[in-house]
Design a protein around this motif. Sequence first.
Motif, PDB file in Angstrom:
ATOM      1  N   ARG A 147     100.430  83.391  17.534  1.00 13.97           N
ATOM      2  CA  ARG A 147     101.873  83.441  17.308  1.00 13.97           C
ATOM      3  C   ARG A 147     102.590  82.162  17.738  1.00 13.97           C
ATOM      4  O   ARG A 147     103.491  81.682  17.043  1.00 13.97           O
ATOM      5  N   TYR A 148     102.201  81.620  18.878  1.00 13.14           N
ATOM      6  CA  TYR A 148     102.931  80.463  19.405  1.00 13.14           C
ATOM      7  C   TYR A 148     102.105  79.176  19.421  1.00 13.14           C
ATOM      8  O   TYR A 148     102.566  78.153  19.933  1.00 13.14           O
ATOM      9  N   LEU A 149     100.893  79.230  18.867  1.00 11.13           N
ATOM     10  CA  LEU A 149     100.064  78.022  18.885  1.00 11.13           C
ATOM     11  C   LEU A 149     100.715  76.871  18.114  1.00 11.13           C
ATOM     12  O   LEU A 149     100.612  75.706  18.507  1.00 11.13           O
ATOM     13  N   CYS A 150     101.384  77.207  17.013  1.00 11.57           N
ATOM     14  CA  CYS A 150     102.003  76.145  16.211  1.00 11.57           C
ATOM     15  C   CYS A 150     103.082  75.396  16.983  1.00 11.57           C
ATOM     16  O   CYS A 150     103.422  74.255  16.643  1.00 11.57           O
ATOM     17  N   HIS A 151     103.620  76.030  18.031  1.00 10.54           N
ATOM     18  CA  HIS A 151     104.661  75.368  18.827  1.00 10.54           C
ATOM     19  C   HIS A 151     104.112  74.188  19.618  1.00 10.54           C
ATOM     20  O   HIS A 151     104.881  73.374  20.133  1.00 10.54           O
ATOM     21  N   GLU A 152     102.796  74.116  19.719  1.00  8.29           N
ATOM     22  CA  GLU A 152     102.188  73.040  20.498  1.00  8.29           C
ATOM     23  C   GLU A 152     101.780  71.845  19.642  1.00  8.29           C
ATOM     24  O   GLU A 152     101.269  70.855  20.166  1.00  8.29           O
ATOM     25  N   THR A 153     101.991  71.952  18.334  1.00 16.60           N
ATOM     26  CA  THR A 153     101.629  70.824  17.479  1.00 16.60           C
ATOM     27  C   THR A 153     102.490  69.610  17.802  1.00 16.60           C
ATOM     28  O   THR A 153     103.671  69.733  18.142  1.00 16.60           O
ATOM     29  N   ARG A 154     101.884  68.457  17.692  1.00 14.27           N
ATOM     30  CA  ARG A 154     102.606  67.203  17.950  1.00 14.27           C
ATOM     31  C   ARG A 154     103.071  66.548  16.649  1.00 14.27           C
ATOM     32  O   ARG A 154     103.599  65.450  16.675  1.00 14.27           O
ATOM     33  N   ALA A 191      86.099  82.157  19.770  1.00 18.75           N
ATOM     34  CA  ALA A 191      85.403  81.457  20.849  1.00 18.75           C
ATOM     35  C   ALA A 191      86.003  80.088  21.146  1.00 18.75           C
ATOM     36  O   ALA A 191      85.643  79.457  22.142  1.00 18.75           O
ATOM     37  N   LEU A 192      86.903  79.633  20.281  1.00 19.59           N
ATOM     38  CA  LEU A 192      87.472  78.299  20.466  1.00 19.59           C
ATOM     39  C   LEU A 192      88.652  78.342  21.427  1.00 19.59           C
ATOM     40  O   LEU A 192      89.466  79.271  21.386  1.00 19.59           O
ATOM     41  N   PRO A 193      88.779  77.338  22.282  1.00 14.15           N
ATOM     42  CA  PRO A 193      89.944  77.282  23.174  1.00 14.15           C
ATOM     43  C   PRO A 193      91.213  76.973  22.384  1.00 14.15           C
ATOM     44  O   PRO A 193      91.168  76.385  21.302  1.00 14.15           O
ATOM     45  N   ASN A 194      92.348  77.345  22.949  1.00 15.12           N
ATOM     46  CA  ASN A 194      93.625  77.125  22.267  1.00 15.12           C
ATOM     47  C   ASN A 194      93.865  75.650  21.945  1.00 15.12           C
ATOM     48  O   ASN A 194      94.408  75.311  20.894  1.00 15.12           O
ATOM     49  N   ALA A 195      93.461  74.780  22.852  1.00 10.01           N
ATOM     50  CA  ALA A 195      93.699  73.347  22.638  1.00 10.01           C
ATOM     51  C   ALA A 195      93.002  72.864  21.372  1.00 10.01           C
ATOM     52  O   ALA A 195      93.556  72.042  20.622  1.00 10.01           O
ATOM     53  N   LEU A 196      91.807  73.391  21.111  1.00  4.19           N
ATOM     54  CA  LEU A 196      91.082  72.980  19.910  1.00  4.19           C
ATOM     55  C   LEU A 196      91.715  73.588  18.662  1.00  4.19           C
ATOM     56  O   LEU A 196      91.791  72.943  17.610  1.00  4.19           O
ATOM     57  N   LEU A 197      92.200  74.820  18.768  1.00  2.44           N
ATOM     58  CA  LEU A 197      92.879  75.447  17.635  1.00  2.44           C
ATOM     59  C   LEU A 197      94.147  74.677  17.267  1.00  2.44           C
ATOM     60  O   LEU A 197      94.453  74.484  16.086  1.00  2.44           O
ATOM     61  N   VAL A 198      94.881  74.248  18.282  1.00  2.00           N
ATOM     62  CA  VAL A 198      96.092  73.461  18.028  1.00  2.00           C
ATOM     63  C   VAL A 198      95.732  72.159  17.319  1.00  2.00           C
ATOM     64  O   VAL A 198      96.413  71.731  16.380  1.00  2.00           O
ATOM     65  N   LEU A 199      94.648  71.543  17.756  1.00  2.00           N
ATOM     66  CA  LEU A 199      94.209  70.305  17.115  1.00  2.00           C
ATOM     67  C   LEU A 199      93.868  70.550  15.647  1.00  2.00           C
ATOM     68  O   LEU A 199      94.222  69.750  14.772  1.00  2.00           O
ATOM     69  N   ILE A 200      93.225  71.672  15.358  1.00  2.00           N
ATOM     70  CA  ILE A 200      92.832  71.987  13.983  1.00  2.00           C
ATOM     71  C   ILE A 200      94.056  72.211  13.107  1.00  2.00           C
ATOM     72  O   ILE A 200      94.180  71.631  12.019  1.00  2.00           O
ATOM     73  N   ILE A 201      94.983  73.044  13.561  1.00  2.00           N
ATOM     74  CA  ILE A 201      96.137  73.360  12.713  1.00  2.00           C
ATOM     75  C   ILE A 201      97.101  72.186  12.603  1.00  2.00           C
ATOM     76  O   ILE A 201      97.919  72.133  11.680  1.00  2.00           O
ATOM     77  N   PRO A 251      99.507  70.700   6.658  1.00  2.00           N
ATOM     78  CA  PRO A 251     100.936  70.450   6.435  1.00  2.00           C
ATOM     79  C   PRO A 251     101.758  71.349   7.356  1.00  2.00           C
ATOM     80  O   PRO A 251     101.371  72.491   7.642  1.00  2.00           O
ATOM     81  N   PHE A 252     102.893  70.841   7.811  1.00  2.00           N
ATOM     82  CA  PHE A 252     103.656  71.535   8.845  1.00  2.00           C
ATOM     83  C   PHE A 252     104.001  72.967   8.437  1.00  2.00           C
ATOM     84  O   PHE A 252     103.910  73.898   9.243  1.00  2.00           O
ATOM     85  N   LYS A 253     104.388  73.169   7.189  1.00  2.00           N
ATOM     86  CA  LYS A 253     104.754  74.513   6.733  1.00  2.00           C
ATOM     87  C   LYS A 253     103.578  75.472   6.869  1.00  2.00           C
ATOM     88  O   LYS A 253     103.738  76.628   7.295  1.00  2.00           O
ATOM     89  N   GLU A 254     102.377  75.005   6.536  1.00  2.00           N
ATOM     90  CA  GLU A 254     101.190  75.848   6.661  1.00  2.00           C
ATOM     91  C   GLU A 254     100.797  76.025   8.120  1.00  2.00           C
ATOM     92  O   GLU A 254     100.297  77.091   8.514  1.00  2.00           O
ATOM     93  N   CYS A 255     101.010  74.993   8.902  1.00  2.00           N
ATOM     94  CA  CYS A 255     100.741  75.103  10.340  1.00  2.00           C
ATOM     95  C   CYS A 255     101.579  76.220  10.952  1.00  2.00           C
ATOM     96  O   CYS A 255     101.071  77.059  11.705  1.00  2.00           O
ATOM     97  N   VAL A 256     102.861  76.253  10.613  1.00  2.00           N
ATOM     98  CA  VAL A 256     103.758  77.284  11.145  1.00  2.00           C
ATOM     99  C   VAL A 256     103.354  78.666  10.643  1.00  2.00           C
ATOM    100  O   VAL A 256     103.454  79.667  11.374  1.00  2.00           O
ATOM    101  N   SER A 257     102.859  78.736   9.418  1.00  2.00           N
ATOM    102  CA  SER A 257     102.503  80.043   8.848  1.00  2.00           C
ATOM    103  C   SER A 257     101.327  80.696   9.563  1.00  2.00           C
ATOM    104  O   SER A 257     101.112  81.903   9.434  1.00  2.00           O
ATOM    105  N   THR A 258     100.556  79.930  10.348  1.00  2.00           N
ATOM    106  CA  THR A 258      99.446  80.541  11.096  1.00  2.00           C
ATOM    107  C   THR A 258      99.944  81.472  12.193  1.00  2.00           C
ATOM    108  O   THR A 258      99.164  82.255  12.737  1.00  2.00           O
ATOM    109  N   SER A 259     101.227  81.419  12.498  1.00  2.00           N
ATOM    110  CA  SER A 259     101.775  82.260  13.572  1.00  2.00           C
ATOM    111  C   SER A 259     101.705  83.749  13.244  1.00  2.00           C
ATOM    112  O   SER A 259     101.831  84.589  14.142  1.00  2.00           O
TER     113      SER A 259
END
Length: 468
Positions: A41-48, A12-22, A26-34
């Motif tokens: 699959r591509y949400l981690c690509h939006e991390t800042r 139910a969460l929008p992608n923008a909020l999921l990106v904020l959460i991940i 840590p970056f390695k774990e953020c990427v592993s959510t793909s």
Amino acid sequence: MDSTSQPDMFLALPNALLVLIISFLPFKECVSTSVLSNRWRYLCHETRNISFKESDFLNHSFSNQESRMDARASFFRNIRQWIPIIQDQAFIESFEICVSFPIGYVDEIKDLIKLVVSKKVKKLSLDFSKPAWRGYNDVSRFDLIVELPECFYSLTTLESLKIFACEFDPSRFANPGLLRSLTIGWIRLTKVESLLSKSPLLKILRIKQCWGLDLTMIDGQLRELVVENSDFSYMTCSFDLPNVDSFTYSGDVISFHFDKINKIIKEVYIEFGLEGEYDEPNQSTIVEGEVLSGFLNNIRGARKLTVCPYLLQVIHECENPYYLLHPIETQHLVLRTKMHPKEFNGIRLLLNNCPNMKTLTFDILPPSFPAAFSYAGIDPRTYWMQNISYKCLRKTLKVITVNNFGGGSNELNILRYLIRSGGGCGVLERVEIYMRNTSKENQRMTTLARAAMLQRTSGRVQVLVHNV
């Protein structure tokens, strides 16, 4: 209800909020959510927040150099895959790269730095130091092969900068006015005052394992200052720090001058482990005793004070009345000690000058002195039997903590004294003893027995023994 029938709240969460959460991962774990699903699959690509750490790819158990080189090549292939992703970003919040052996990849690293600079990065960490380095003398000029691009010095969005083991010229920064945190290490550091003078918002300054440091004044609105085992060219430094909360210094004894210092400092940590040990007092140690007494007088507002064995040795040698130690406001005193008779007078001096102390901690270090029956007229068997008490033992000291307890006679004697003085007519409530970690069962049992002996003779004072 069967948990498998529960709805997936993430759907139910929008992608923008999921990106904020991940992005908080840590970056390695953020990427592993793909790998979670097609949506992820591509949400981690939006991390800042992007981090490339060599240690995530290189296993220290690699048996040969070829395996390590292959792993390093894989690490940089992964970086290359992220370059177009970064290029598509409007901005980067934080970027980190840690590479201990950049040979062969210097140009790629420079291009990567140029890219993140163009994305107006706010938090930047560049670490090219080697884990095997123990001090700045381990670094040669051939190790510092990464030269920062010119655009780096024009960056105006930086709020946090960590920079280790590269060619760095602080004076070339044009406008670091937003900088709040600065950590510099493993660098020949000159002209840093130029950078500090342009950073009015700087709150945290950490200088670690630097050499050629021509800094003679540290001032401003700093809240935290760390100087770790760095080489001051002039062996002197002045401080004008009216707002500092945390002050850490380790290295050689230098001449400390304080123009202004916060009246209440949360924590002060001082370590002079680089100083050589000595057998008898001499003119040099007398002078250093004066320097360190003056230092403690200037930071008398420290609520927590941690001192080292060298300070305990020399502080009582101060002979100049102008520098003699005065009462300080410390409520938690941490003594890093080898429990050698050389340190006993210094321990007494601090007990006498911490009238408001509530907590006393002993961090017992491995002995490096030769075993001594006595030292300079101090007999460790009788020294702590003297009927001398101090205000803190009678009025304020409630808790004693002993870390790395080994059950030695010097440890036992000083604890008996403190329990007797603080527990009799004082307010001492408990002694927490944390055993030294040892694999030898007979040593462990002997140490436990000696700690238990303290328990039996402690009277109303509670003695708690923790077997680490």
